[in-house]
Design a protein around this motif. Structure first.
Motif, PDB file in Angstrom:
ATOM      1  N   VAL A 475      -1.886  -9.559   5.185  1.00  0.00           N
ATOM      2  CA  VAL A 475      -0.543 -10.047   5.471  1.00  0.00           C
ATOM      3  C   VAL A 475       0.405  -8.860   5.481  1.00  0.00           C
ATOM      4  O   VAL A 475       0.469  -8.100   4.498  1.00  0.00           O
ATOM      5  CB  VAL A 475      -0.098 -11.087   4.415  1.00  0.00           C
ATOM      6  N   GLY A 476       1.155  -8.688   6.573  1.00  0.00           N
ATOM      7  CA  GLY A 476       2.038  -7.536   6.609  1.00  0.00           C
ATOM      8  C   GLY A 476       2.858  -7.409   7.868  1.00  0.00           C
ATOM      9  O   GLY A 476       3.092  -8.383   8.597  1.00  0.00           O
ATOM     10  N   ASP A 477       3.267  -6.167   8.149  1.00  0.00           N
ATOM     11  CA  ASP A 477       4.159  -5.865   9.265  1.00  0.00           C
ATOM     12  C   ASP A 477       3.428  -4.982  10.274  1.00  0.00           C
ATOM     13  O   ASP A 477       2.208  -5.101  10.434  1.00  0.00           O
ATOM     14  CB  ASP A 477       5.440  -5.210   8.742  1.00  0.00           C
ATOM     15  N   SER A 478       4.150  -4.085  10.941  1.00  0.00           N
ATOM     16  CA  SER A 478       3.539  -3.268  11.992  1.00  0.00           C
ATOM     17  C   SER A 478       2.438  -2.358  11.456  1.00  0.00           C
ATOM     18  O   SER A 478       1.511  -2.000  12.200  1.00  0.00           O
ATOM     19  CB  SER A 478       4.608  -2.420  12.687  1.00  0.00           C
ATOM     20  N   ILE A 479       2.526  -1.978  10.192  1.00  0.00           N
ATOM     21  CA  ILE A 479       1.474  -1.140   9.611  1.00  0.00           C
ATOM     22  C   ILE A 479       0.165  -1.920   9.554  1.00  0.00           C
ATOM     23  O   ILE A 479      -0.896  -1.417   9.922  1.00  0.00           O
ATOM     24  CB  ILE A 479       1.890  -0.638   8.219  1.00  0.00           C
ATOM     25  N   THR A 480       0.239  -3.172   9.122  1.00  0.00           N
ATOM     26  CA  THR A 480      -0.959  -4.013   9.071  1.00  0.00           C
ATOM     27  C   THR A 480      -1.448  -4.368  10.463  1.00  0.00           C
ATOM     28  O   THR A 480      -2.655  -4.543  10.686  1.00  0.00           O
ATOM     29  CB  THR A 480      -0.665  -5.281   8.250  1.00  0.00           C
ATOM     30  N   VAL A 481      -0.535  -4.451  11.436  1.00  0.00           N
ATOM     31  CA  VAL A 481      -0.916  -4.689  12.832  1.00  0.00           C
ATOM     32  C   VAL A 481      -1.697  -3.511  13.393  1.00  0.00           C
ATOM     33  O   VAL A 481      -2.588  -3.676  14.229  1.00  0.00           O
ATOM     34  CB  VAL A 481       0.328  -4.971  13.698  1.00  0.00           C
ATOM     35  N   GLY A 482      -1.376  -2.302  12.927  1.00  0.00           N
ATOM     36  CA  GLY A 482      -2.015  -1.107  13.475  1.00  0.00           C
ATOM     37  C   GLY A 482      -1.197  -0.428  14.545  1.00  0.00           C
ATOM     38  O   GLY A 482      -1.730   0.326  15.379  1.00  0.00           O
ATOM     39  N   ASN A 488      -4.716  -0.393  18.248  1.00  0.00           N
ATOM     40  CA  ASN A 488      -3.867  -1.408  17.641  1.00  0.00           C
ATOM     41  C   ASN A 488      -4.593  -2.116  16.507  1.00  0.00           C
ATOM     42  O   ASN A 488      -5.070  -1.472  15.585  1.00  0.00           O
ATOM     43  CB  ASN A 488      -3.386  -2.365  18.733  1.00  0.00           C
ATOM     44  N   ALA A 489      -4.713  -3.450  16.555  1.00  0.00           N
ATOM     45  CA  ALA A 489      -5.296  -4.209  15.444  1.00  0.00           C
ATOM     46  C   ALA A 489      -6.709  -3.754  15.109  1.00  0.00           C
ATOM     47  O   ALA A 489      -7.118  -3.773  13.943  1.00  0.00           O
ATOM     48  CB  ALA A 489      -5.294  -5.701  15.763  1.00  0.00           C
ATOM     49  N   ARG A 490      -7.472  -3.313  16.103  1.00  0.00           N
ATOM     50  CA  ARG A 490      -8.869  -2.940  15.893  1.00  0.00           C
ATOM     51  C   ARG A 490      -9.005  -1.661  15.063  1.00  0.00           C
ATOM     52  O   ARG A 490     -10.050  -1.442  14.443  1.00  0.00           O
ATOM     53  CB  ARG A 490      -9.575  -2.737  17.229  1.00  0.00           C
ATOM     54  N   THR A 491      -8.001  -0.811  15.089  1.00  0.00           N
ATOM     55  CA  THR A 491      -8.071   0.439  14.325  1.00  0.00           C
ATOM     56  C   THR A 491      -7.137   0.410  13.121  1.00  0.00           C
ATOM     57  O   THR A 491      -6.855   1.449  12.524  1.00  0.00           O
ATOM     58  CB  THR A 491      -7.759   1.645  15.234  1.00  0.00           C
ATOM     59  N   ALA A 492      -6.673  -0.777  12.752  1.00  0.00           N
ATOM     60  CA  ALA A 492      -5.855  -0.943  11.556  1.00  0.00           C
ATOM     61  C   ALA A 492      -6.750  -1.081  10.327  1.00  0.00           C
ATOM     62  O   ALA A 492      -7.907  -1.502  10.422  1.00  0.00           O
ATOM     63  CB  ALA A 492      -4.971  -2.180  11.696  1.00  0.00           C
ATOM     64  N   TYR A 493      -6.197  -0.772   9.159  1.00  0.00           N
ATOM     65  CA  TYR A 493      -7.001  -0.762   7.937  1.00  0.00           C
ATOM     66  C   TYR A 493      -7.619  -2.124   7.645  1.00  0.00           C
ATOM     67  O   TYR A 493      -8.727  -2.208   7.101  1.00  0.00           O
ATOM     68  CB  TYR A 493      -6.173  -0.265   6.749  1.00  0.00           C
ATOM     69  N   GLY A 494      -6.930  -3.218   7.994  1.00  0.00           N
ATOM     70  CA  GLY A 494      -7.484  -4.544   7.731  1.00  0.00           C
ATOM     71  C   GLY A 494      -8.760  -4.806   8.505  1.00  0.00           C
ATOM     72  O   GLY A 494      -9.764  -5.271   7.942  1.00  0.00           O
ATOM     73  N   TRP A 495      -8.721  -4.514   9.805  1.00  0.00           N
ATOM     74  CA  TRP A 495      -9.927  -4.678  10.634  1.00  0.00           C
ATOM     75  C   TRP A 495     -11.055  -3.785  10.112  1.00  0.00           C
ATOM     76  O   TRP A 495     -12.206  -4.217   9.973  1.00  0.00           O
ATOM     77  CB  TRP A 495      -9.592  -4.346  12.088  1.00  0.00           C
ATOM     78  N   LEU A 496     -10.719  -2.525   9.798  1.00  0.00           N
ATOM     79  CA  LEU A 496     -11.738  -1.574   9.341  1.00  0.00           C
ATOM     80  C   LEU A 496     -12.381  -2.042   8.036  1.00  0.00           C
ATOM     81  O   LEU A 496     -13.605  -1.952   7.868  1.00  0.00           O
ATOM     82  CB  LEU A 496     -11.110  -0.194   9.152  1.00  0.00           C
ATOM     83  N   ILE A 497     -11.567  -2.560   7.129  1.00  0.00           N
ATOM     84  CA  ILE A 497     -12.112  -3.011   5.846  1.00  0.00           C
ATOM     85  C   ILE A 497     -12.993  -4.229   6.040  1.00  0.00           C
ATOM     86  O   ILE A 497     -14.087  -4.330   5.454  1.00  0.00           O
ATOM     87  CB  ILE A 497     -10.964  -3.307   4.861  1.00  0.00           C
ATOM     88  N   GLY A 498     -12.541  -5.186   6.847  1.00  0.00           N
ATOM     89  CA  GLY A 498     -13.361  -6.365   7.103  1.00  0.00           C
ATOM     90  C   GLY A 498     -14.718  -6.006   7.663  1.00  0.00           C
ATOM     91  O   GLY A 498     -15.758  -6.504   7.196  1.00  0.00           O
ATOM     92  N   GLU A 499     -14.738  -5.112   8.631  1.00  0.00           N
ATOM     93  CA  GLU A 499     -16.005  -4.688   9.226  1.00  0.00           C
ATOM     94  C   GLU A 499     -16.869  -3.944   8.212  1.00  0.00           C
ATOM     95  O   GLU A 499     -18.082  -4.137   8.141  1.00  0.00           O
ATOM     96  CB  GLU A 499     -15.735  -3.799  10.451  1.00  0.00           C
ATOM     97  N   ARG A 500     -16.246  -3.106   7.410  1.00  0.00           N
ATOM     98  CA  ARG A 500     -17.001  -2.317   6.436  1.00  0.00           C
ATOM     99  C   ARG A 500     -17.638  -3.209   5.364  1.00  0.00           C
ATOM    100  O   ARG A 500     -18.763  -2.955   4.927  1.00  0.00           O
ATOM    101  CB  ARG A 500     -16.086  -1.288   5.782  1.00  0.00           C
ATOM    102  N   LEU A 501     -16.923  -4.253   4.972  1.00  0.00           N
ATOM    103  CA  LEU A 501     -17.431  -5.138   3.922  1.00  0.00           C
ATOM    104  C   LEU A 501     -18.259  -6.294   4.475  1.00  0.00           C
ATOM    105  O   LEU A 501     -18.714  -7.145   3.704  1.00  0.00           O
ATOM    106  CB  LEU A 501     -16.261  -5.686   3.090  1.00  0.00           C
ATOM    107  N   GLY A 502     -18.463  -6.332   5.777  1.00  0.00           N
ATOM    108  CA  GLY A 502     -19.250  -7.406   6.366  1.00  0.00           C
ATOM    109  C   GLY A 502     -18.586  -8.758   6.222  1.00  0.00           C
ATOM    110  O   GLY A 502     -19.254  -9.780   6.040  1.00  0.00           O
ATOM    111  N   ALA A 503     -17.258  -8.782   6.297  1.00  0.00           N
ATOM    112  CA  ALA A 503     -16.492 -10.023   6.135  1.00  0.00           C
ATOM    113  C   ALA A 503     -15.723 -10.318   7.411  1.00  0.00           C
ATOM    114  O   ALA A 503     -15.355  -9.413   8.166  1.00  0.00           O
ATOM    115  CB  ALA A 503     -15.517  -9.900   4.965  1.00  0.00           C
TER     116      ALA A 503
END
Length: 667
Positions: A475-482, A488-503
């Motif tokens: 949940v966030g703003d443009s930083i969370t959007v990437g 954009n969203a695919r290279t944002a920390y949220g997407w990266l973490i989800g992929e890394r944790l298999g979630a």
């Protein structure tokens, strides 16, 4: 009129019910009991449900008669094997996946060469040819069967080689009957055999009498107390013309068959289908009219004129549809049956937006239109499995998108529109996976992020892809959007973490968003977190669509300079924490100090004051260096990777003790 038995008798593994609901839907097949104890996988196991005309006269061997017979069950453990007496060809589907073909196998046949995750799984086995004898299942030590969920209605298809799916690759499984039953979400039987007629004459077996038998040959009467059909579809007459059957003979036999089926299934809807070669059309219509005149209003004539095209939808010149033809037949027939049954759920065709094998992750509007699904917020994606060698994406208007096949690197499609070919080089024949996500529609970018379905190979289908056990919401703003990153969203920390944790992962974020709702037009996530659309007050998001295992909040960067006081910020943060906890009772909540440090103390104070033992404040001090930023605020690709490196272990430590994400029907 035939004397049909009405008593319900116990038959080893299976009891069928004749009780009907008010609209005529019957429970086509049920197991003997919803036993609490695990079953043993034997032929007489009450947790194995047999659909079709099975001979259950032996405790050690179950034999499916006619065509398209199948069995279903659920089982615990990680592996399952089926026992076959002699060489046999069959199909098996595990956990709703594609039907895998086993050719000429015998003995104990493993259906799970790669062990499954621990848990409860489903199995469907359908027999094709050879020694069609089921001798039971072999399960893990300590594992057993449980009663499967089965549909509440059954549809029976009566016919010849066309109904049996002759000349197609998978025979019964490629036929319009099988496809229609699957589309309607109903159990289905095919009382059909190549070369059969309606009238028994000149060496041709007549279904006017054989329909009532246990098998396609022989004189043993079928016990119709075993199941009651909700609907019966009759497609007969193609072969009679070659056996000297006159018009009056055909009409009389058809009228009699409709009468006798009505005596057998008092509440079923009956459908008399015009043969594709238009043989005995007048006589078929007259038989339906005669039954209607006799007071049977639930008999319908189905005109198939124009359903299939010569040269493209047939395997040969004798009226046998190919796989695409059978699909077209089912696409036309299923709505007709659904309309008559009233409450029959009509499944979307494979690849279409309502296809249950397509998973929509994120906040998708799946209700405004049945043919176009729209994702809101950032980072939403669609995922499915598919068979065949090619796949195309149907888009309404131009949009930037990424597509990944079989877990490979994502390919970027710039301003894609229309039918977009995602496999310019055909794939190897087999099972594949697809993931698609759209460019975030916000700010200056206004592409048409609308999913209108997939175009698959002729005869191909979809299957449910394996799903991660957890979902993380960011949940966030443009930083969370990437914003300012390469994808954009695919290279944002949220997407990266989800992929890394298999979630699975969602980004409930928008550029410019703030936490606190003030008089300006800046979007407030304290207000909009519970909404489908970040820019609309209605509708509310239905949180039963998915449950997050973890929620990461990163807000406060945009609240500075808007007159927001520390007390206002802390109060709004406390309100958002309460809303997140209400939405996700079991999730772990991570409240991040903004990377600029804005409102860090108030964020920490809100978490402490909440008293929520499953909420953590995450101090991000020192996480980002100057070369991690693309400007004074937004991380670049390297910066988002740095955040993922620091945050992923924090989340992972908590995820290990969290319940699995719960999923519900995405529609």
């Amino acid at each position: 009129m035939r004397s049909i038995p009405h008593s319900i008798r116990r038959l080893f593994a299976l009891v069928m019910t004749a009780s009907l609901c008010a609209l005529g839907l019957s429970l086509g097949v049920t197991s003997t009991a919803r036993a609490a104890a695990l079953g043993n996988g034997s032929v007489t196991d009450p947790n194995i449900v047999y659909t079709g005309r099975w001979d259950l006269g032996s405790a050690g061997a179950a034999v499916p008669n006619w065509t398209g017979g199948y069995l279903q069950t659920a089982f615990t453990g990680t592996t399952v094997k089926v026992k076959a007496r002699e060489a046999v060809n069959f199909y098996a589907s595990v956990d709703g996946g594609p039907d895998v073909f086993y050719a000429g196998v015998k003995g104990t046949v493993t259906l799970t060469p790669q062990p499954l995750p621990q848990g409860t799984h489903t199995l469907r086995v359908s027999y094709r040819s050879g020694d069609t004898v089921f001798q039971g299942l072999v399960l893990d030590a300590g594992a057993g069967t449980v009663a499967p969920r089965v549909p509440s209605g059954l549809i029976e298809f009566v016919g010849d080689s066309i109904t049996a799916g002759a000349l197609t690759d998978r025979l019964a499984l490629d036929s319009y009957g099988w496809k229609t039953g699957e589309r309607l979400g109903m159990l289905h039987t095919q009382i059909a055999r190549s070369g059969y007629c309606l009238v028994g004459k000149d060496g041709c077996t007549g279904l006017a009498t054989q329909f009532f038998k246990t098998a396609s040959t022989g004189d043993q009467n079928w016990d119709f107390s075993r199941y009651q059909a909700s609907a019966v579809v009759i497609n007969l007459g193609t072969n009679d013309i070659g056996h000297g059957v006159t018009g009056p003979e055909f009409q009389s036999a058809y009228t009699g068959l409709l009468r006798d089926i009505r005596a057998t299934y008092p509440n079923a809807a009956l459908f008399a289908v015009q043969t594709l070669k238009k043989r005995y059309v007048t006589e078929t219509k007259a038989a339906v009219s005669a039954r209607n005149a006799a007071g049977d209003a639930k008999v319908t004539y189905v005109d198939t004129t124009g359903w299939l095209t010569d040269g493209t939808d047939y395997e040969d010149g004798n009226g046998h549809p190919n796989e695409a033809g059978h699909t077209k037949f089912a696409d036309r027939l299923a709505p007709i049956i659904a309309a008559k049954l009233g409450t029959a759920p009509l499944k979307a065709a494979p690849g279409q937006p309502g296809d249950p094998n397509i998973r929509f992750t994120g906040r998708w509007d799946t209700k405004s239109s049945a043919t176009a699904y729209t994702p809101y917020w950032a980072g939403a994606y669609v995922r499915t499995g598919f068979t065949g060698r090619t796949v195309k994406l149907k888009q309404r208007n131009a949009i930037d998108l990424w597509a990944s096949i079989d877990g490979g690197p994502a390919t970027f499609y710039d301003e894609a529109r229309g039918t977009v070919n995602l496999t310019p080089a055909p794939l190897a024949a087999g099972n594949h996976t697809l993931q698609v996500n759209y460019q975030v529609v916000a700010g200056s970018y206004h592409g048409d992020a609308v999913f209108q379905g997939l175009a698959l190979d002729s005869g191909a289908t979809t299957f449910a892809p394996p799903g991660p056990k957890n979902l993380i919401e960011f949940v966030g703003d443009s930083i969370t959007v990437g914003t300012t990153t390469s994808q954009n969203a695919r290279t944002a920390y949220g997407w990266l973490i989800g992929e890394r944790l298999g979630a699975d992962h969602t980004q409930i974020a928008q550029g410019g968003a703030a936490l606190v709702d003030t008089a300006d037009d800046r979007m407030s996530l304290e207000q909009q977190f519970t909404k489908l659309n970040p820019n609309a007050a209605t509708p509310d998001w239905d949180f039963s669509r998915y449950q997050a295992s973890a929620v990461v909040i990163n807000l406060g960067t945009n609240d500075v300079g808007r007159g927001v006081t520390p007390a206002q910020f802390q109060a709004s943060y406390a309100s958002l924490l309460r809303k997140v906890r209400t939405a996700y009772p079991n999730a772990w909540i991570f409240a991040l100090r903004t990377f600029s440090g804005r409102f860090g103390a108030e964020t920490k104070a809100a978490v402490t004051a909440s008293g929520d033992t499953r909420a953590s404040y995450v101090d991000t001090t020192g996480w980002l260096a100057a070369d991690d930023l693309s400007d004074s605020v937004h991380p670049n690709d390297k910066g988002h990777r740095t955040i993922a490196d620091r945050l992923a272990p924090v989340i992972s430590e908590r995820l290990s003790g969290l319940p699995h994400v719960s999923r519900h029907d995405p529609r």
